[in-house]
Design an enzyme around this catalytic site. Structure first.
Site, PDB file in Angstrom:
ATOM      1  N   ASN A  85       0.774  -1.289  -0.007  1.00 58.03           N
ATOM      2  CA  ASN A  85      -0.015  -0.125   0.112  1.00 58.03           C
ATOM      3  C   ASN A  85       0.900   1.259   0.028  1.00 58.03           C
ATOM      4  O   ASN A  85       1.842   1.320   0.742  1.00 58.03           O
ATOM      5  CB  ASN A  85      -0.862  -0.034   1.154  1.00 58.03           C
ATOM      6  CG  ASN A  85      -1.869  -0.982   1.197  1.00 58.03           C
ATOM      7  OD1 ASN A  85      -2.107  -1.803   0.127  1.00 58.03           O
ATOM      8  ND2 ASN A  85      -2.245  -1.497   2.412  1.00 58.03           N
ATOM      9  N   ILE A  86       0.243   2.260  -0.560  1.00 55.76           N
ATOM     10  CA  ILE A  86       1.023   3.379  -0.570  1.00 55.76           C
ATOM     11  C   ILE A  86       0.401   4.381   0.466  1.00 55.76           C
ATOM     12  O   ILE A  86       1.089   5.710   0.671  1.00 55.76           O
ATOM     13  CB  ILE A  86       1.112   4.117  -1.878  1.00 55.76           C
ATOM     14  CG1 ILE A  86      -0.219   4.578  -2.526  1.00 55.76           C
ATOM     15  CG2 ILE A  86       1.702   2.989  -2.897  1.00 55.76           C
ATOM     16  CD1 ILE A  86      -0.136   5.060  -3.982  1.00 55.76           C
ATOM     17  N   HIS A 102       5.876  -0.443  -2.548  1.00 57.40           N
ATOM     18  CA  HIS A 102       5.561   0.098  -3.922  1.00 57.40           C
ATOM     19  C   HIS A 102       5.417   1.649  -3.813  1.00 57.40           C
ATOM     20  O   HIS A 102       4.837   2.506  -4.293  1.00 57.40           O
ATOM     21  CB  HIS A 102       4.008  -0.286  -4.272  1.00 57.40           C
ATOM     22  CG  HIS A 102       4.063  -1.703  -4.686  1.00 57.40           C
ATOM     23  ND1 HIS A 102       3.053  -2.540  -4.776  1.00 57.40           N
ATOM     24  CD2 HIS A 102       5.204  -2.483  -5.203  1.00 57.40           C
ATOM     25  CE1 HIS A 102       3.250  -3.638  -5.200  1.00 57.40           C
ATOM     26  NE2 HIS A 102       4.462  -3.838  -5.353  1.00 57.40           N
ATOM     27  N   GLY A 169      -4.781  -8.967   3.465  1.00 54.14           N
ATOM     28  CA  GLY A 169      -5.615  -8.097   2.541  1.00 54.14           C
ATOM     29  C   GLY A 169      -4.995  -7.865   0.966  1.00 54.14           C
ATOM     30  O   GLY A 169      -5.051  -7.073   0.578  1.00 54.14           O
ATOM     31  N   THR A 170      -4.708  -9.021   0.515  1.00 55.41           N
ATOM     32  CA  THR A 170      -4.186  -8.881  -0.832  1.00 55.41           C
ATOM     33  C   THR A 170      -4.664  -9.957  -1.751  1.00 55.41           C
ATOM     34  O   THR A 170      -4.616 -11.235  -1.361  1.00 55.41           O
ATOM     35  CB  THR A 170      -2.405  -8.708  -0.832  1.00 55.41           C
ATOM     36  OG1 THR A 170      -1.954  -8.626  -2.254  1.00 55.41           O
ATOM     37  CG2 THR A 170      -1.922  -9.979  -0.236  1.00 55.41           C
ATOM     38  N   LEU A 196     -10.321 -11.373   2.720  1.00 52.12           N
ATOM     39  CA  LEU A 196     -11.826 -11.504   2.810  1.00 52.12           C
ATOM     40  C   LEU A 196     -12.136 -12.620   1.764  1.00 52.12           C
ATOM     41  O   LEU A 196     -13.155 -13.372   1.946  1.00 52.12           O
ATOM     42  CB  LEU A 196     -12.409 -10.258   2.341  1.00 52.12           C
ATOM     43  CG  LEU A 196     -13.771  -9.906   2.365  1.00 52.12           C
ATOM     44  CD1 LEU A 196     -14.332  -9.830   3.708  1.00 52.12           C
ATOM     45  CD2 LEU A 196     -14.308  -8.761   1.544  1.00 52.12           C
TER      46      LEU A 196
HETATM   47  C1  BV8 Z   1       8.364  -5.271 -11.574  1.00 52.73           C
HETATM   48  C2  BV8 Z   1       1.523   1.156  -6.576  1.00 52.73           C
HETATM   49  C3  BV8 Z   1      10.524  -5.919 -12.416  1.00 52.73           C
HETATM   50  C4  BV8 Z   1       0.866   2.248  -7.314  1.00 52.73           C
HETATM   51  C5  BV8 Z   1       1.168  -0.928  -7.435  1.00 52.73           C
HETATM   52  C6  BV8 Z   1       6.662 -11.898 -12.513  1.00 52.73           C
HETATM   53  C7  BV8 Z   1       7.838 -11.495 -11.740  1.00 52.73           C
HETATM   54  C8  BV8 Z   1       8.046  -9.975 -11.653  1.00 52.73           C
HETATM   55  C9  BV8 Z   1       7.018  -9.033 -12.317  1.00 52.73           C
HETATM   56  C10 BV8 Z   1       6.021  -9.410 -13.090  1.00 52.73           C
HETATM   57  C11 BV8 Z   1       5.740 -10.950 -13.007  1.00 52.73           C
HETATM   58  N1  BV8 Z   1       4.605 -11.280 -13.807  1.00 52.73           N
HETATM   59  C12 BV8 Z   1       4.060  -9.942 -14.241  1.00 52.73           C
HETATM   60  C13 BV8 Z   1       5.099  -8.875 -13.623  1.00 52.73           C
HETATM   61  C14 BV8 Z   1       4.917  -7.590 -13.952  1.00 52.73           C
HETATM   62  C15 BV8 Z   1       3.895  -6.860 -12.960  1.00 52.73           C
HETATM   63  C16 BV8 Z   1       2.915  -7.550 -12.402  1.00 52.73           C
HETATM   64  O1  BV8 Z   1       2.821  -8.320 -11.338  1.00 52.73           O
HETATM   65  N2  BV8 Z   1       1.854  -7.599 -13.146  1.00 52.73           N
HETATM   66  C17 BV8 Z   1       0.531  -8.270 -12.436  1.00 52.73           C
HETATM   67  C18 BV8 Z   1      -0.738  -7.581 -12.993  1.00 52.73           C
HETATM   68  C19 BV8 Z   1       0.335  -9.756 -13.552  1.00 52.73           C
HETATM   69  N3  BV8 Z   1       4.787  -6.536 -11.807  1.00 52.73           N
HETATM   70  C20 BV8 Z   1       5.311  -5.189 -11.805  1.00 52.73           C
HETATM   71  O2  BV8 Z   1       5.400  -4.491 -12.753  1.00 52.73           O
HETATM   72  C21 BV8 Z   1       6.122  -4.880 -10.583  1.00 52.73           C
HETATM   73  N4  BV8 Z   1       7.559  -4.654 -10.956  1.00 52.73           N
HETATM   74  O3  BV8 Z   1       8.061  -6.613 -11.962  1.00 52.73           O
HETATM   75  O4  BV8 Z   1       9.614  -4.900 -11.777  1.00 52.73           O
HETATM   76  C22 BV8 Z   1      11.010  -7.138 -11.464  1.00 52.73           C
HETATM   77  C23 BV8 Z   1      11.437  -8.209 -11.996  1.00 52.73           C
HETATM   78  C24 BV8 Z   1      11.524  -9.137 -11.093  1.00 52.73           C
HETATM   79  C25 BV8 Z   1      11.969  -9.027  -9.733  1.00 52.73           C
HETATM   80  C26 BV8 Z   1      11.514  -7.891  -9.084  1.00 52.73           C
HETATM   81  C27 BV8 Z   1      10.987  -6.681 -10.086  1.00 52.73           C
HETATM   82  C28 BV8 Z   1       5.881  -3.622  -9.996  1.00 52.73           C
HETATM   83  C29 BV8 Z   1       4.279  -3.856  -9.565  1.00 52.73           C
HETATM   84  C30 BV8 Z   1       3.745  -2.472  -8.520  1.00 52.73           C
HETATM   85  C31 BV8 Z   1       2.665  -1.844  -9.154  1.00 52.73           C
HETATM   86  N5  BV8 Z   1       2.065  -0.710  -8.555  1.00 52.73           N
HETATM   87  N6  BV8 Z   1       0.728   0.009  -6.764  1.00 52.73           N
HETATM   88  C32 BV8 Z   1      -0.475   2.687  -6.742  1.00 52.73           C
HETATM   89  O5  BV8 Z   1      -0.820   2.213  -5.925  1.00 52.73           O
HETATM   90  O6  BV8 Z   1      -0.950   3.408  -7.487  1.00 52.73           O
HETATM   91  S1  BV8 Z   1       0.345  -2.501  -7.582  1.00 52.73           S
HETATM   92  C33 BV8 Z   1      -1.031  -2.275  -6.869  1.00 52.73           C
HETATM   93  O7  BV8 Z   1      -1.892  -3.525  -7.033  1.00 52.73           O
HETATM   94  C34 BV8 Z   1      -0.877  -2.263  -5.286  1.00 52.73           C
HETATM   95  O8  BV8 Z   1       0.233  -1.624  -4.601  1.00 52.73           O
HETATM   96  C35 BV8 Z   1      -0.781  -3.786  -4.834  1.00 52.73           C
HETATM   97  O9  BV8 Z   1       0.183  -4.178  -4.918  1.00 52.73           O
HETATM   98  C36 BV8 Z   1      -1.301  -4.507  -6.012  1.00 52.73           C
HETATM   99  C37 BV8 Z   1      -2.363  -5.488  -5.741  1.00 52.73           C
HETATM  100  O10 BV8 Z   1      -3.323  -5.033  -5.125  1.00 52.73           O
HETATM  101  P1  BV8 Z   1      -3.746  -5.606  -3.773  1.00 52.73           P
HETATM  102  O11 BV8 Z   1      -2.987  -4.880  -2.716  1.00 52.73           O
HETATM  103  O12 BV8 Z   1      -3.657  -7.082  -3.643  1.00 52.73           O
HETATM  104  O13 BV8 Z   1      -5.361  -5.264  -3.743  1.00 52.73           O
HETATM  105  P2  BV8 Z   1      -6.300  -5.779  -4.738  1.00 52.73           P
HETATM  106  O14 BV8 Z   1      -7.363  -4.998  -4.963  1.00 52.73           O
HETATM  107  O15 BV8 Z   1      -5.897  -6.563  -5.869  1.00 52.73           O
HETATM  108  O16 BV8 Z   1      -6.741  -6.959  -3.555  1.00 52.73           O
HETATM  109  C38 BV8 Z   1      -7.329  -6.621  -2.365  1.00 52.73           C
HETATM  110  C39 BV8 Z   1      -7.648  -7.913  -1.571  1.00 52.73           C
HETATM  111  O17 BV8 Z   1      -8.424  -7.518  -0.076  1.00 52.73           O
HETATM  112  C40 BV8 Z   1      -8.676  -8.771  -2.191  1.00 52.73           C
HETATM  113  O18 BV8 Z   1      -8.198 -10.230  -2.279  1.00 52.73           O
HETATM  114  C41 BV8 Z   1      -9.751  -8.738  -1.532  1.00 52.73           C
HETATM  115  O19 BV8 Z   1     -10.369  -9.871  -1.060  1.00 52.73           O
HETATM  116  C42 BV8 Z   1      -9.110  -8.274   0.111  1.00 52.73           C
HETATM  117  N7  BV8 Z   1     -10.175  -7.595   0.886  1.00 52.73           N
HETATM  118  C43 BV8 Z   1     -10.936  -6.691   0.498  1.00 52.73           C
HETATM  119  N8  BV8 Z   1     -11.316  -5.945   1.740  1.00 52.73           N
HETATM  120  C44 BV8 Z   1     -11.105  -6.591   2.845  1.00 52.73           C
HETATM  121  C45 BV8 Z   1      -9.848  -7.599   2.513  1.00 52.73           C
HETATM  122  N9  BV8 Z   1      -9.181  -8.324   2.884  1.00 52.73           N
HETATM  123  C46 BV8 Z   1      -9.553  -8.205   4.456  1.00 52.73           C
HETATM  124  N10 BV8 Z   1     -10.267  -7.473   4.993  1.00 52.73           N
HETATM  125  C47 BV8 Z   1     -11.098  -6.567   4.181  1.00 52.73           C
HETATM  126  N11 BV8 Z   1     -12.009  -5.563   4.610  1.00 52.73           N
END
Ligand code: BV8
Length: 222
Positions: A85-86, A102, A169-170, A196
């Site tokens: 989270n940011i 992040h 929460g991810t 969740l």
């Molecule tokens: C990178 C900042 C090179 C900005 C964000 C394999 C290896 C390495 C990279 C990749 C790979 N495959 C693909 C990639 C590339 C990419 C990636 O992962 N793409 C995805 C879409 C497939 N990754 C990147 O580009 C990363 N950099 O890879 O660099 C590298 C190579 C090798 C090794 C290292 C580095 C950079 C990714 C960062 C992007 N920036 N945020 C901003 O915030 O504006 S990402 C953003 O989404 C968040 O920061 C967070 O990390 C991410 C996921 O979100 P979540 O936090 O999980 O939130 P989400 O809504 O998805 O889920 C919420 C969860 O909470 C749900 O499950 C829900 O059920 C639950 N919930 C809801 N309410 C509750 C709850 N739980 C409990 N209680 C509740 N009340």
């Protein structure tokens, strides 16, 4: 080691990333959370982050953030808290040394000289250093898709030494964070997921508890 995601801030009123429509507050991720999107349209990206920056200053930490801050005090020095989270809700609840892999919404960075400053207002109007001019010189100090996350070496060390890896929460969709549970398990840690809904990594955890962080985290901590 504890890893948190958007779900821990949801009960504070901070929207999670993946709504049903897959849009992020009405925007495609590619348009607002990639360097290409910023190069294409800095104004829209600034508007997107200005809105989130304003909203995060109006919300409060919840019971889950507060429970982790208590845990940090009990395990003084032994707890590594990594967040995707940011927002600053962990800090405002009292957690020390939060690793924002992040980046941080309330900080800005100069594209020219790399200077990082705190920023609570409209980033497109802020001035940070004399190397800077123009709207695309200042950017949010966050990690966009395709950019290298922060603190990876420190995180890898913590994963290697952890007795516990607890994910809160991810959705387990974004790498490299989504791969941390496998690294921790391979190094011998016990793994627990508090979320969740089932995440993309649920099958990897020793145990997965479903529910709201505001209930699950205090119950686990206390
Ligand atoms: C990178 C900042 C090179 C900005 C964000 C394999 C290896 C390495 C990279 C990749 C790979 N495959 C693909 C990639 C590339 C990419 C990636 O992962 N793409 C995805 C879409 C497939 N990754 C990147 O580009 C990363 N950099 O890879 O660099 C590298 C190579 C090798 C090794 C290292 C580095 C950079 C990714 C960062 C992007 N920036 N945020 C901003 O915030 O504006 S990402 C953003 O989404 C968040 O920061 C967070 O990390 C991410 C996921 O979100 P979540 O936090 O999980 O939130 P989400 O809504 O998805 O889920 C919420 C969860 O909470 C749900 O499950 C829900 O059920 C639950 N919930 C809801 N309410 C509750 C709850 N739980 C409990 N209680 C509740 N009340």
């Amino acid at each position: 080691m504890v890893l948190t995601g958007a779900g821990i801030s949801a009960e504070s009123g901070v929207p999670v990333f993946r709504g049903d429509d897959g849009l992020w507050e009405g925007h495609r991720v590619e348009d607002v959370a990639t360097p290409e999107g910023f190069a294409r349209d800095a104004e829209t990206v600034h508007r997107f982050y200005n809105g989130r920056r304003a909203r995060v200053q109006e919300v409060e930490p919840n019971a889950a953030h507060e429970a982790l801050a208590r845990l940090a005090r009990e395990w003084s020095g032994e707890l590594t808290l990594v967040t995707q989270n940011i927002d600053d809700l962990h800090e405002r609840a009292g957690s020390p040394d939060v690793l924002h892999m992040h980046g941080e919404l309330l900080k800005s960075r100069c594209n020219e000289c790399g200077a990082v400053r705190s920023c609570t207002g409209d980033l497109s109007r802020a001035s940070i250093c004399d190397a800077c001019e123009g709207i695309d010189c200042l950017r949010p100090h966050v990690v966009w898709f395709g950019e290298m996350p922060f603190h990876l070496q420190e995180i890898e060390r913590a994963l290697d030494q952890a007795d516990w890896f607890v994910s809160i929460g991810t959705s387990g969709r974004v790498y490299p964070a989504a791969g941390f549970v496998r690294v921790a398990a391979a190094a011998g840690a016990r793994t627990l997921e508090l979320n969740l809904d089932p995440s993309e990594q649920s099958g990897v955890f020793d145990e997965s508890r479903l529910g709201r962080a505001g209930e699950l985290v205090p119950a686990w901590v206390d």
